[in-house]
Every structure is written in structure tokens, then in C-alpha cells.
Write a protein that holds these residues in place. Structure first.
Motif, PDB file in Angstrom:
ATOM      1  N   ARG A  16       0.914  -1.160   0.044  1.00 23.08           N
ATOM      2  CA  ARG A  16       0.229  -0.161   0.122  1.00 23.08           C
ATOM      3  C   ARG A  16       1.077   0.970   0.017  1.00 23.08           C
ATOM      4  NH1 ARG A  16      -4.937  -0.093   0.922  1.00 23.08           N
ATOM      5  NH2 ARG A  16      -6.601  -2.326   1.244  1.00 23.08           N
ATOM      6  N   THR A  17       2.118   1.340   0.502  1.00 23.96           N
ATOM      7  CA  THR A  17       2.731   2.342   0.443  1.00 23.96           C
ATOM      8  C   THR A  17       3.422   2.773  -0.886  1.00 23.96           C
ATOM      9  OG1 THR A  17       3.426   1.836   2.102  1.00 23.96           O
ATOM     10  CG2 THR A  17       4.905   3.593   1.184  1.00 23.96           C
ATOM     11  N   PRO A  18       3.779   1.854  -1.596  1.00 23.06           N
ATOM     12  CA  PRO A  18       3.767   2.180  -2.411  1.00 23.06           C
ATOM     13  C   PRO A  18       2.821   2.759  -4.433  1.00 23.06           C
ATOM     14  CG  PRO A  18       4.386   0.593  -2.777  1.00 23.06           C
ATOM     15  CD  PRO A  18       4.386   1.220  -1.864  1.00 23.06           C
ATOM     16  N   LEU A  19       1.792   2.305  -3.723  1.00 25.99           N
ATOM     17  CA  LEU A  19       0.297   2.316  -4.169  1.00 25.99           C
ATOM     18  C   LEU A  19       0.293   4.063  -3.842  1.00 25.99           C
ATOM     19  CD1 LEU A  19      -1.435  -1.380  -4.365  1.00 25.99           C
ATOM     20  CD2 LEU A  19      -1.264   0.450  -6.025  1.00 25.99           C
ATOM     21  N   SER A  20       0.333   4.066  -3.053  1.00 30.41           N
ATOM     22  CA  SER A  20      -0.455   5.773  -2.157  1.00 30.41           C
ATOM     23  C   SER A  20       0.199   6.770  -3.196  1.00 30.41           C
ATOM     24  CB  SER A  20      -0.332   5.908  -0.656  1.00 30.41           C
ATOM     25  OG  SER A  20      -0.466   6.910  -0.272  1.00 30.41           O
ATOM     26  N   GLY A  21       1.838   6.628  -3.713  1.00 30.09           N
ATOM     27  CA  GLY A  21       1.643   7.255  -4.249  1.00 30.09           C
ATOM     28  C   GLY A  21       2.030   7.061  -5.688  1.00 30.09           C
ATOM     29  N   ILE A  22       2.054   6.090  -6.186  1.00 30.09           N
ATOM     30  CA  ILE A  22       1.282   6.041  -7.522  1.00 30.09           C
ATOM     31  C   ILE A  22       0.360   6.491  -7.549  1.00 30.09           C
ATOM     32  CG2 ILE A  22       0.266   4.171  -9.239  1.00 30.09           C
ATOM     33  CD1 ILE A  22       2.504   2.204  -8.306  1.00 30.09           C
ATOM     34  N   LEU A  23      -1.114   6.176  -7.034  1.00 29.10           N
ATOM     35  CA  LEU A  23      -2.278   6.439  -7.068  1.00 29.10           C
ATOM     36  C   LEU A  23      -2.314   8.440  -6.605  1.00 29.10           C
ATOM     37  CD1 LEU A  23      -4.612   4.106  -5.203  1.00 29.10           C
ATOM     38  CD2 LEU A  23      -4.054   4.624  -7.998  1.00 29.10           C
ATOM     39  N   GLY A  24      -1.327   8.762  -5.897  1.00 28.41           N
ATOM     40  CA  GLY A  24      -1.160  10.402  -5.184  1.00 28.41           C
ATOM     41  C   GLY A  24      -0.839  10.676  -6.406  1.00 28.41           C
ATOM     42  N   MET A  25       0.663  10.144  -6.884  1.00 28.87           N
ATOM     43  CA  MET A  25       0.772  11.142  -8.194  1.00 28.87           C
ATOM     44  C   MET A  25      -0.031  11.492  -9.433  1.00 28.87           C
ATOM     45  SD  MET A  25       3.364  12.440  -6.755  1.00 28.87           S
ATOM     46  CE  MET A  25       4.834  12.414  -5.325  1.00 28.87           C
ATOM     47  N   SER A  26      -0.602  10.276 -10.099  1.00 27.24           N
ATOM     48  CA  SER A  26      -1.568  10.342 -10.486  1.00 27.24           C
ATOM     49  C   SER A  26      -3.092  10.952 -10.779  1.00 27.24           C
ATOM     50  CB  SER A  26      -2.124   8.757 -10.648  1.00 27.24           C
ATOM     51  OG  SER A  26      -3.634   8.663  -9.871  1.00 27.24           O
ATOM     52  N   HIS A  27      -2.870  10.801  -9.084  1.00 23.40           N
ATOM     53  CA  HIS A  27      -4.273  12.402  -9.487  1.00 23.40           C
ATOM     54  C   HIS A  27      -3.196  14.071  -9.410  1.00 23.40           C
ATOM     55  CE1 HIS A  27      -7.164  14.618  -7.051  1.00 23.40           C
ATOM     56  NE2 HIS A  27      -6.383  15.621  -6.592  1.00 23.40           N
ATOM     57  N   LEU A  28      -2.290  13.746  -8.667  1.00 22.38           N
ATOM     58  CA  LEU A  28      -1.424  15.304  -8.401  1.00 22.38           C
ATOM     59  C   LEU A  28      -1.378  15.752 -10.681  1.00 22.38           C
ATOM     60  CD1 LEU A  28       1.335  15.461  -6.160  1.00 22.38           C
ATOM     61  CD2 LEU A  28      -0.801  16.518  -6.696  1.00 22.38           C
ATOM     62  N   ILE A  29      -0.767  14.814 -11.059  1.00 25.62           N
ATOM     63  CA  ILE A  29      -0.459  14.705 -12.865  1.00 25.62           C
ATOM     64  C   ILE A  29      -2.216  14.969 -13.697  1.00 25.62           C
ATOM     65  CG2 ILE A  29      -0.369  13.111 -14.764  1.00 25.62           C
ATOM     66  CD1 ILE A  29       2.186  12.036 -13.018  1.00 25.62           C
ATOM     67  N   GLY A  30      -3.188  14.654 -13.160  1.00 24.98           N
ATOM     68  CA  GLY A  30      -4.221  15.002 -13.863  1.00 24.98           C
ATOM     69  C   GLY A  30      -5.004  15.839 -13.297  1.00 24.98           C
ATOM     70  N   GLN A  31      -4.154  16.951 -12.561  1.00 26.01           N
ATOM     71  CA  GLN A  31      -4.313  18.621 -12.041  1.00 26.01           C
ATOM     72  C   GLN A  31      -4.138  19.226 -12.986  1.00 26.01           C
ATOM     73  OE1 GLN A  31      -4.215  18.358  -7.658  1.00 26.01           O
ATOM     74  NE2 GLN A  31      -6.000  18.259  -7.295  1.00 26.01           N
ATOM     75  N   THR A  32      -2.924  18.521 -13.687  1.00 28.26           N
ATOM     76  CA  THR A  32      -1.957  19.221 -14.439  1.00 28.26           C
ATOM     77  C   THR A  32      -2.597  19.480 -16.022  1.00 28.26           C
ATOM     78  OG1 THR A  32      -0.788  17.153 -15.235  1.00 28.26           O
ATOM     79  CG2 THR A  32       0.066  18.976 -13.191  1.00 28.26           C
ATOM     80  N   ARG A  33      -1.909  20.264 -16.768  1.00 27.08           N
ATOM     81  CA  ARG A  33      -2.330  20.437 -18.307  1.00 27.08           C
ATOM     82  C   ARG A  33      -2.162  19.165 -19.192  1.00 27.08           C
ATOM     83  NH1 ARG A  33      -4.817  24.336 -21.022  1.00 27.08           N
ATOM     84  NH2 ARG A  33      -3.962  25.706 -19.025  1.00 27.08           N
ATOM     85  N   LEU A  34      -3.353  18.423 -19.942  1.00 26.27           N
ATOM     86  CA  LEU A  34      -2.986  17.623 -20.116  1.00 26.27           C
ATOM     87  C   LEU A  34      -3.949  17.714 -21.734  1.00 26.27           C
ATOM     88  CD1 LEU A  34      -2.410  14.649 -17.745  1.00 26.27           C
ATOM     89  CD2 LEU A  34      -0.982  15.936 -17.845  1.00 26.27           C
ATOM     90  N   THR A  35      -3.318  16.045 -22.299  1.00 22.37           N
ATOM     91  CA  THR A  35      -4.138  16.384 -23.759  1.00 22.37           C
ATOM     92  C   THR A  35      -5.249  14.652 -23.892  1.00 22.37           C
ATOM     93  OG1 THR A  35      -2.346  14.600 -24.664  1.00 22.37           O
ATOM     94  CG2 THR A  35      -2.123  16.427 -25.076  1.00 22.37           C
ATOM     95  N   ALA A  36      -5.950  14.816 -24.221  1.00 13.92           N
ATOM     96  CA  ALA A  36      -6.927  14.001 -24.160  1.00 13.92           C
ATOM     97  C   ALA A  36      -6.504  12.347 -24.114  1.00 13.92           C
ATOM     98  CB  ALA A  36      -7.782  13.543 -25.557  1.00 13.92           C
ATOM     99  N   GLU A  37      -5.385  12.381 -25.054  1.00 11.77           N
ATOM    100  CA  GLU A  37      -5.276  10.512 -24.823  1.00 11.77           C
ATOM    101  C   GLU A  37      -3.608  10.783 -24.185  1.00 11.77           C
ATOM    102  OE1 GLU A  37      -1.654   8.337 -28.129  1.00 11.77           O
ATOM    103  OE2 GLU A  37      -2.146  10.274 -28.041  1.00 11.77           O
ATOM    104  N   GLN A  38      -3.374  11.381 -23.177  1.00  8.17           N
ATOM    105  CA  GLN A  38      -2.573  11.754 -22.081  1.00  8.17           C
ATOM    106  C   GLN A  38      -3.627  11.124 -20.836  1.00  8.17           C
ATOM    107  OE1 GLN A  38      -0.819  15.339 -21.794  1.00  8.17           O
ATOM    108  NE2 GLN A  38       1.108  14.098 -22.711  1.00  8.17           N
ATOM    109  N   LYS A  39      -5.082  12.038 -20.352  1.00  6.31           N
ATOM    110  CA  LYS A  39      -5.600  11.715 -19.620  1.00  6.31           C
ATOM    111  C   LYS A  39      -6.214  10.482 -19.961  1.00  6.31           C
ATOM    112  CE  LYS A  39      -7.256  16.566 -18.942  1.00  6.31           C
ATOM    113  NZ  LYS A  39      -8.656  16.576 -19.370  1.00  6.31           N
ATOM    114  N   ASN A  40      -6.193   9.514 -21.253  1.00  3.63           N
ATOM    115  CA  ASN A  40      -6.477   8.642 -21.025  1.00  3.63           C
ATOM    116  C   ASN A  40      -5.880   7.252 -20.564  1.00  3.63           C
ATOM    117  OD1 ASN A  40      -9.233   8.966 -22.394  1.00  3.63           O
ATOM    118  ND2 ASN A  40      -8.519   8.208 -24.101  1.00  3.63           N
ATOM    119  N   TYR A  41      -4.043   7.486 -20.959  1.00  2.00           N
ATOM    120  CA  TYR A  41      -3.399   7.053 -20.127  1.00  2.00           C
ATOM    121  C   TYR A  41      -3.309   6.977 -18.529  1.00  2.00           C
ATOM    122  CZ  TYR A  41      -1.335   6.582 -25.260  1.00  2.00           C
ATOM    123  OH  TYR A  41      -1.288   6.354 -26.350  1.00  2.00           O
ATOM    124  N   LEU A  42      -3.346   7.696 -17.874  1.00  3.21           N
ATOM    125  CA  LEU A  42      -3.216   8.226 -16.840  1.00  3.21           C
ATOM    126  C   LEU A  42      -4.909   7.448 -15.998  1.00  3.21           C
ATOM    127  CD1 LEU A  42      -2.273   9.993 -14.366  1.00  3.21           C
ATOM    128  CD2 LEU A  42      -3.696  11.564 -15.154  1.00  3.21           C
TER     129      LEU A  42
END
Length: 760
Positions: free
Chosen positions: A262-288
Motif C-alpha cells: 500500500r505504501t508505494p501504491l499510495s504514491g502511484i495513485l496520489g501522483m496520478s491524481h496530481l498529474i491529473g490536475q495539470t494540463r494534459l491532452t485527451a490521450e494523456q488523460k486516457n493513459y492516466l
């Protein structure tokens, strides 16, 4: 073994009023076989032998004296001329003598018969005692008679063979090496006897009786060898304790593994949340979105393992709360749809109109069961699809999952709900651990529901989930009218999607005609006047046929008819699908009911690029204000963050900083306590992990919560055990959250605790 003096006195007082000679025939309660019986029989025989002689002799003397007296009276009466009186008296005397002689003879006969009966009874009892003694000797039972002071009076040969003492009379049990251990029942003991062949254990029973031979109170004991039984009981107890220890060890291991995952998972999901708050293309959002789905799937696997351990240990608990039913089902189907689409199969879901919008049930548990069962159906279905139908039966939500897979044999059905068991071929069995269905069945059974299976080889399988649910006080909103007046022509292949779509439209008040072939569509156009259309839904797999064969027909060319394009999310590109092909809107499989209603009611004005693969809501040209993401509220406050994992520390720190907090980071418990020491500015909030270097988490939390100027403490832990959470709350934590904590949930807790502190 000596009896206590108090017991001796009580027994003597109890039997003091009874005579030492007992006229009845006593029982043989033990000792040297037959002793009591023989003594009683001898007494009876002696009494029977003396009584006949004494009575006959007495009767003869009395009869003779009576006859002599009668003769003297008769002679005297004749001499004195009292003839009549003398004759009468003589006659009476002679008659009395005769009667007395007769009674004596009868008594002698009765006494003879009594003596014979006593003699026979003596031999019968002596024979019974001999047989009983032989049985005890054959079974190697100990039979012993002791005095109240514990001295052995009599014993059979078994005890001599065991202890090696030829004549144990006069000795106590302790002197011949018997070790007594009390049992739950009174006067019952386990006795250890050291023999040449090893220690033997006897089940010993004492009773106190009166010795028929002497009339004294004695202790009669009988014991049987139970060495093997006691050894087996001891082995079972050892095995039970070992199993409990192994179960506890397994639980600790799983908890540790869960924490580490859970510790590294917390980092993975949390970082993906932070990335999702940045400006991304539609394709990048799909990958995220794919990254987040994979992360949540891994969290689900960890939860499955922990749930399996919890159920095995008997610590399973349900936590029912008010949950919306339909969105829960739709979210699970959407999460699993990419797997189905990758295999080229369909997945569709229909919710009956009788299912309330909100019910009281354990939503996370139902989501877990649905994820396992539907995922299993997708995994084993090579062609066709998976169809879900949800209804309400009494106080149970019933979800039926039917697939078009290979089906199962009776043998596979019998073991499919067992742990680490899987059906299907070798390649399919490599795709999982075989825990999903076993855990799902156990969860539903513990909850009062059930998971059942009906399958036929070559014809697919149908799983039925029954989850207890209760109605809520929330007002019931109807679902029968949103599409009233809609007449839909559905041009799509046969399968779960078209079946679910047709039934949903009809449930919501509309009418739907499903056609899967061009020829059938051409026949329908002839009766179009009787079936006026408001909407046409075309599956992208048949869009070419529709454009070539049907689009130009008058029944479908009416510009007032809304044309909707149905497509898988993976099959669309960055451009608007259907652009220039005459379509007014689009829908993505699997469908959300809300999306369908918005499209068919005309609230969707154009085809927009969809930004999230897992969000099936239609994108409007001008999104309503209430659906725009709210701007984060700028908060003034200082948070002390204690986290030794750099990824999680960066995640939480970034999240709090974006929310307007000033964050101070420490990496161990000593630094945390130092930051709260005298002369340091007090933070508004402490967020800490429970397992960090330099101390024990519970003690540190207790010290923070009980100190002067205490501040609220939020604990982030990868350990999801309810007992640990309760213990941390008892130590003073204001809130305990499981990693990976969703950022909105964490910020919500911070706001709640900050507001409560301001009020106080």
C-alpha cells in the motif's frame, strides 16, 4: 490418597444412626472380587439354618405342655363329676395342641424353602461377582477398597502388576506411586502410574459405601486405562494451538505485506491524481486513467487477501450505509469494460425499475464481490459477452451475471468456490490466484446473502449474487418516465449491450425496436408510419451498413430524427467520431443511464472530444456551472507532516500546499516530538504515519494528544485492521485513514477537524 479429616467426620456422622448389621443383602462394590457377596450370603445362610430348629423345638414344647394340661383337666373333671366341663376343656386343649403342631410344621417348611432360596441366591451372586471380577481383570481395570484414612484394604491383581508390589494392603496410594490430578467432576481423577512400560494414565472414580463384611465405611474405587485417549486429546490441543498460532502468523504476514504494498501504491495513485490536475491532452488523460484503474485493481487484490485472512480468523464485519445502487453497478462495469473490449466481447448492465436509487447496504463489499464475479466472467468468456441484470427480491439486491463462456462441468462447479481453485483451461488458470470467487462467496455468506452458480458445459454460466439491503428514509424517485414519448430504432448486433440498452429504454418509459440485420431493417421501413421514430442509435460495427443501405431511406432521413453513434471508448480517436456522417450525438459502451437520458432528451447539443475513458457522462457545449470542478478553497493553516517515505511525503505535501497550507515535514518520531516541543510554534494539524523510526506510534500519538496545547492528529496507515484503528482512536487520534488516501477525502477531514477546533 488420604481423605481429608473433615470428610471422614462428615461421613461418620452421616452413617452413625445406621446399625452395623444390615439385614438386607449388600451390593458388591469392589475390592477382592465377591468378598461382600460371600459375607452377606453366609449371614443369610446361617440365619436360615438356625431359625427352623428353634421354632420347631419351641412349638413342640408348647404343644406338649398344652396336651398335658388338657389331660389333667379332663381327669380332674371326671373325678369331681364335672363331666361336661372337663370334656370341653380337654377338647379345646387337644385342638390347640394340634393347631400348634401344624403351625410348627408349616414354619419349618417355609424356613427350609427360605434357606434353599438364600443358598441359590448366594451362588448366583458369587457367580456374578466372579464374572465381574474377570471382566475387570481382562480390561485391566483397577478395583480397590480403602479405609477412610486412605489405607488399602483390598485390591485386585491389576494394581500389583502395575506398581510391582505383591501385597499393597495397608499402604496408601501415594506410597505405591499413584499421582492424582483432580478433574471437573467431584470424586473423579486422572491418576498417573509409573509402570515398567512407562507412565500410564487411569480415569479414577471414588464412591463411599458401607463394607458389607465389616459394617465400616470404606472408599470403593474403580479405574480404567485412558492413556491413549488422553494422549490423543493432548495432541488435538497442541494441533489447535499450533493452528491458531499459524493463523495469527499468517494474519501478521498479510498485514505486513499489505502495508509494504500500500505504501508505494499510495504514491502511484496520489501522483496520478496530481498529474491529473495539470494540463494534459485527451490521450494523456486516457493513459492516466488506465494507470489509476490498474492501481485500484491492485488495491482490490490486496483487500481480497486481507479479507480472506479476516474471514478465516472469524473477524469479518459488515458496515452498511446508505449507498446509490445504480452508480455503484455502473462504475464496476465501466472499470471492467476495457478487459472485455480487449477480448472483443461485450458487457452490458440493466437495472430493474423496482430497485430504489438509494439503499442501506455494505457498498464496498458489494463492489468487491461484483468486481470479482464480473471479472471472472470476462476472463473466461472468449466470445459473446457478459450481461448483468439487477432486481430487488424482498430484502435482497439480486444481481445476475450471465456469460457466454465455455460453461463448467459438475466437478468444476463443485470446487469453483473453494480457495485457490479455478475452472477453465491451463492458460486461463494462469491468470489469477483463484481467490476471487471463494472470497466473494464467503463475504456474502457472512453477510446473510449467497452466491450461487448455474452452468452447462458449452452454454455458459450464470452467477447470482444476493446481497442483504434495507430501504432508507430517502424519498423514492421514479424511473418510469424520463424517456416517455421516445421512440428509438436501435441498429446493433445481438449481444449484452443491445439487450441492456433496449430494456433500459423501455423501463424508462420509451419504446425501442432492435434490429441486427439490414434485411430486417428494410422490412421495418415499410411500417414506419405506424412506428414514428424520435431517435436512431447505430452501433459503430454496423455504421457502414447503415450508411450504405438505410441512411437514404425516407423513414431514416427525416432531419427531426436524432442520430446517435454507439462506440467503445478504445475505438475512438482524438477527433469527434461520426463527424460529417450525419450523427447528432454519441454514446460510449458501457452505457450510463444518465448519459442515455441526456442524449435522448436532447440535452446534448454537439459531439465533443471525451477526456476521460472512465467517465461516460456526455460533454455539453457549455457545461452547467454546478458540474464544473470547484476551485480549491484557500485555507490558512500550518500542518506538521510526519512521513518517512519520500514519495508519500512529496504527495501529501504537494496536495496540502496546493490547498493553501503551510507544511513542515519531519521523517521520524523524535523529530516530530521535537517540532512540538516548547518554544516551537504549534501547528494547526498533525498528519503522521503510525510506523516510523525512533519510537512506537501509539505512544507518540498518546503523548501528542495528552500534552499541553494538544492538536488534532490524523493518522495515515497502510494497515486496514479495524482493531488497530480503534486502538489508535483510543490513544487520541482524531481520524485514521487507510493508504492510499484519496486527496478529496483527506482534505475534507482536515477541513472538518480545523472547523471543529475553531468552534471549540
Amino acid at each position: 490418597m488420604s481423605e481429608p479429616a473433615k470428610l471422614q467426620g462428615r461421613l461418620r456422622a452421616e452413617f452413625a444412626h445406621e446399625p452395623h448389621e444390615d439385614g438386607g443383602a449388600p451390593r458388591n462394590e469392589g475390592g477382592e472380587p465377591g468378598d461382600g457377596v460371600r459375607a452377606a450370603a453366609r449371614s443369610a445362610a446361617d440365619a436360615a439354618g438356625q431359625t427352623p430348629f428353634d421354632q420347631a423345638f419351641t412349638s413342640a414344647i408348647v404343644a406338649g405342655l398344652t396336651l398335658l394340661s388338657a389331660g389333667l383337666v379332663l381327669v380332674t373333671g371326671i373325678l369331681q363329676d364335672f363331666h361336661i366341663a372337663a370334656f370341653g376343656l380337654g377338647t379345646i386343649g387337644i385342638a390347640g395342641s394340634i393347631l400348634m403342631v401344624r403351625h410348627g410344621v408349616q414354619s419349618a417348611q417355609r424356613n427350609g424353602r427360605h434357606a434353599e432360596h438364600s443358598h441359590d441366591r448366594y451362588w448366583e451372586q458369587n457367580e456374578t461377582a466372579a464374572v465381574t471380577s474377570a471382566i475387570h481383570d481382562i480390561l485391566r481395570d483397577i478395583v480397590m477398597v480403602r479405609s477412610l484414612d486412605g489405607r488399602i484394604l483390598r485390591a485386585n491383581a491389576v494394581i500389583s502388576d502395575l506398581v510391582g508390589i505383591i501385597d499393597p494392603r495397608g499402604l496408601s496410594c501415594s506410597e505405591i506411586g499413584l499421582d492424582f490430578r483432580s478433574q471437573a467432576l467431584p470424586y473423579h481423577y486422572d491418576v498417573e502410574i509409573a509402570t515398567p512400560g512407562g507412565v500410564r494414565i487411569y480415569a479414577w472414580h471414588d464412591i463411599t459405601i458401607r463394607d458389607p463384611a465389616t459394617g465400616e465405611l470404606v472408599i470403593h474405587s474403580i479405574a480404567r486405562d485412558v492413556t491413549e485417549e488422553r494422549r490423543a486429546e493432548n495432541e488435538r490441543e497442541i494441533a489447535r494451538r499450533r493452528a491458531e498460532m499459524e493463523s495469527e502468523t499468517k494474519s501478521r504476514l498479510l498485514a505486513t505485506v499489505s502495508h509494504e504494498i500500500r505504501t508505494p501504491l499510495s504514491g502511484i495513485l496520489g501522483m496520478s491524481h496530481l498529474i491529473g490536475q495539470t494540463r494534459l491532452t485527451a490521450e494523456q488523460k486516457n493513459y492516466l486513467a488506465g494507470i489509476r484503474q490498474s492501481g485500484h485493481a491492485l488495491v482490490q487484490l490486496v483487500d481480497d487477501l486481507l479479507d480472506f485472512s479476516t474471514i478465516e480468523a472469524g473477524r469479518f464485519q459488515l458496515r452498511p450505509c446508505e449507498e446509490p445502487v445504480r452508480p455503484l453497478l455502473e462504475s464496476v462495469v465501466e472499470m471492467l469494460s476495457p478487459r472485455a473490449h480487449e477480448k472483443g466481447i461485450e458487457i452490458g448492465s440493466f437495472v430493474s425499475a423496482d430497485v430504489p436509487a438509494v439503499m442501506l447496504f455494505d457498498g464496498p463489499r458489494l463492489r468487491q464481490v461484483l468486481y470479482n464475479v464480473i471479472g471472472n466472467a470476462v476472463k473466461f468468456t472468449p466470445a459473446g459477452g457478459v450481461y448483468l441484470e439487477t432486481t430487488l427480491e424482498g430484502d435482497h439486491i439480486v444481481v445476475t451475471i450471465a456469460d457466454t463462456g465455455p460453461g463448467m462441468t459438475a466437478e468444476e462447479q463443485a470446487r469453483v468456490f473453494e480457495a485457490f481453485e479455478q475452472a477453465g483451461g491451463v492458460s486461463q488458470r494462469r491468470g489469477g490466484a483463484g481467490l476471487g470467487l471463494a472470497i466473494s462467496a464467503r463475504i456474502l455468506r457472512e453477510a446473510g446473502g449467497a452466491l450461487t452458480l448455474a452452468s452447462e458445459l458449452g452454454r455458459g454460466s450464470t452467477f447470482t449474487i444476493r446481497m442483504p439491503a434495507a430501504p432508507t428514509l430517502a424519498p423514492v424517485t421514479g424511473r418510469s418516465g424520463p424517456l416517455r414519448g421516445s421512440a428509438v430504432f436501435l441498429f446493433a448486433p445481438e449481444g449484452p449491450v443491445s439487450k441492456a440498452l433496449k430494456r433500459t429504454i423501455e423501463t424508462l418509459g420509451g419504446t425501442c425496436r432492435h434490429v441486427a440485420e439490414v434485411n430486417e431493417a428494410l422490412e421495418i421501413t415499410q411500417g414506419a408510419v405506424a412506428f414514428p421514430l424520435t431517435d436512431i442509435i447505430v452501433d459503430n460495427r454496423l455504421s457502414g451498413d447503415f450508411r450504405r443501405e438505410l441512411l437514404h431511406l425516407p423513414a431514416f432521413a427525416d432531419p427531426r430524427i436524432r442520430r446517435v453513434y454507439l462506440v467503445n471508448p478504445e475505438e475512438r480517436t482524438g477527433r469527434a467520431i461520426g463527424n460529417g456522417e450525419g450523427y447528432d450525438a454519441w454514446l460510449i459502451r458501457p452505457l450510463r443511464e444518465r448519459s442515455l437520458v441526456e442524449v435522448l432528451r436532447g440535452r446534448m447539443k454537439g459531439i465533443e472530444i471525451r477526456d476521460a475513458i472512465n467517465d461516460n457522462r456526455p460533454i455539453l457545449s457549455e457545461p452547467p456551472a454546478d458540474e464544473l470542478p470547484p476551485e480549491p478553497e484557500r485555507r490558512a493553516g500550518r500542518v506538521l507532516l510526519a512521513e518517512d517515505d519520500p514519495i508519500n511525503a512529496m504527495l501529501v505535501r504537494s496536495m496540502l500546499s496546493k490547498a493553501g497550507f503551510e507544511v513542515e515535514l519531519v521523517e521520524d518520531f523524535p523529530a516530530l516530538l521535537a517540532a512540538l516541543g516548547e518554544g516551537r510554534a504549534r501547528p494547526d494539524m498533525v498528519i503522521t504515519d503510525v510506523g516510523m523510526p525512533g519510537g512506537e506510534g501509539r505512544e507518540v500519538i498518546r503523548a501528542i494528544a495528552s500534552g499541553e496545547g494538544a492538536v488534532p492528529v490524523i493518522v495515515l496507515t497502510a494497515d486496514r485492521r479495524a482493531a488497530l484503528h480503534q486502538e489508535l482512536i483510543a490513544c487520541g487520534a482524531a481520524c485514521v485513514m487507510v493508504k492510499p488516501a484519496e486527496p478529496p477525502a483527506l482534505l475534507s477531514e482536515i477541513s472538518r477537524l480545523t472547523a471543529a477546533r475553531v468552534i471549540n
